[in-house]
Design a protein around this motif. Structure first.
Motif, mmCIF file in Angstrom:
data_model
loop_
_atom_site.group_PDB
_atom_site.id
_atom_site.type_symbol
_atom_site.label_atom_id
_atom_site.label_comp_id
_atom_site.label_asym_id
_atom_site.label_seq_id
_atom_site.Cartn_x
_atom_site.Cartn_y
_atom_site.Cartn_z
ATOM 1 N N TYR A 10 -10.923 29.344 72.082
ATOM 2 C CA TYR A 10 -9.464 29.351 72.077
ATOM 3 C C TYR A 10 -8.930 30.163 70.903
ATOM 4 N N LYS A 11 -9.576 30.061 69.772
ATOM 5 C CA LYS A 11 -9.155 30.838 68.600
ATOM 6 C C LYS A 11 -9.296 32.332 68.866
ATOM 7 N N LEU A 12 -10.359 32.727 69.540
ATOM 8 C CA LEU A 12 -10.529 34.137 69.896
ATOM 9 C C LEU A 12 -9.414 34.590 70.840
ATOM 10 N N TYR A 13 -9.065 33.725 71.773
ATOM 11 C CA TYR A 13 -7.966 34.021 72.691
ATOM 12 C C TYR A 13 -6.664 34.229 71.912
ATOM 13 N N GLU A 14 -6.368 33.329 70.965
ATOM 14 C CA GLU A 14 -5.150 33.449 70.162
ATOM 15 C C GLU A 14 -5.141 34.754 69.357
ATOM 16 N N MET A 15 -6.297 35.092 68.787
ATOM 17 C CA MET A 15 -6.389 36.319 67.996
ATOM 18 C C MET A 15 -6.184 37.552 68.877
ATOM 19 N N GLN A 18 -2.443 37.861 69.665
ATOM 20 C CA GLN A 18 -1.667 38.371 68.539
ATOM 21 C C GLN A 18 -1.943 39.844 68.275
ATOM 22 N N TYR A 19 -3.193 40.247 68.384
ATOM 23 C CA TYR A 19 -3.529 41.651 68.178
ATOM 24 C C TYR A 19 -2.888 42.519 69.265
ATOM 25 N N CYS A 24 0.976 46.619 70.798
ATOM 26 C CA CYS A 24 2.018 46.983 71.760
ATOM 27 C C CYS A 24 3.354 47.192 71.063
ATOM 28 N N ARG A 25 3.739 46.258 70.237
ATOM 29 C CA ARG A 25 5.041 46.357 69.582
ATOM 30 C C ARG A 25 5.115 47.555 68.644
ATOM 31 N N ILE A 26 4.079 47.795 67.884
ATOM 32 C CA ILE A 26 4.111 48.934 66.962
ATOM 33 C C ILE A 26 4.156 50.241 67.744
ATOM 34 N N ARG A 27 3.337 50.368 68.763
ATOM 35 C CA ARG A 27 3.327 51.619 69.546
ATOM 36 C C ARG A 27 4.658 51.861 70.252
ATOM 37 N N ILE A 28 5.213 50.830 70.834
ATOM 38 C CA ILE A 28 6.512 50.978 71.512
ATOM 39 C C ILE A 28 7.593 51.324 70.499
ATOM 40 N N GLU A 42 13.320 40.921 65.511
ATOM 41 C CA GLU A 42 13.876 39.572 65.627
ATOM 42 C C GLU A 42 12.922 38.630 66.354
ATOM 43 N N LYS A 43 12.300 39.113 67.439
ATOM 44 C CA LYS A 43 11.333 38.292 68.177
ATOM 45 C C LYS A 43 10.152 37.920 67.273
ATOM 46 N N ALA A 44 9.633 38.907 66.564
ATOM 47 C CA ALA A 44 8.477 38.665 65.694
ATOM 48 C C ALA A 44 8.832 37.686 64.575
#
Length: 158
Positions: A10-15, A18-19, A24-28, A42-44
């Motif tokens: 589950y921790k790997l899934y969370e990571m 987030q990654y 995605c956000r930085i590239r967009i 604002e979302k972040a």
């Protein structure tokens, strides 16, 4: 030990989640307009505040002093970084050739680089911690130590 059944799945899934958001956000946003960047910011920030509240709740609700201490260390780190950014970094960067606005922009860029470096180090620390835990688990299984003796209850509510 099968990773799908491990405590780390589950921790790997969370990571990964987030990654994926980070990428995605930085590239967009690098290609987007200022309005889109501000919306993503604002979302972040909302997600960060929510995560901080969850950490605070975990620290209060946990019966394990070890988990409480580790959680509090995360909260203290967040507070310290915020204070350093607000009170010191901009002053440290100031020169007679720059305006306060330029100092703020430079501080923001410097901190963004620092945060990404810190995240990379945190991933390395997570890897070493997980491998250490798995190695010790395997060692206990090899020596025949019962699983109940090998696990310590944290007493935390999820």
């Amino acid at each position: 030990m099968n990773i799908d059944k491990s405590v780390f799945a589950y921790k790997l899934y969370e990571m990964e989640e987030q990654y994926g958001k980070l990428q995605c956000r930085i590239r967009i946003c690098e290609q987007g307009d200022r309005r889109r960047i501000h919306s993503e910011l604002e979302k972040a920030e909302d997600e960060y505040k929510e995560n901080t509240l969850l950490l605070e709740k975990k620290a209060r609700a946990c019966r394990s002093p070890a988990v409480t201490r580790l959680t509090q260390a995360q909260l203290d780190y967040r507070q310290k970084i915020g204070d350093v950014m607000k009170k010191q970094v901009i002053k440290d960067l100031h020169s007679d050739d720059s305006t306060p606005e330029q100092d703020e922009r430079e501080a923001d860029m410097l901190y963004a680089e620092f945060a990404m470096d810190f995240a990379t180090l945190a991933m390395q620390q997570a890897l070493i911690s997980a491998l250490t835990a798995l190695d010790r688990q395997g060692e206990a299984e090899d020596t025949g130590v019962p699983e109940e003796q090998n696990k310590e209850e944290t007493g935390c509510k999820k």
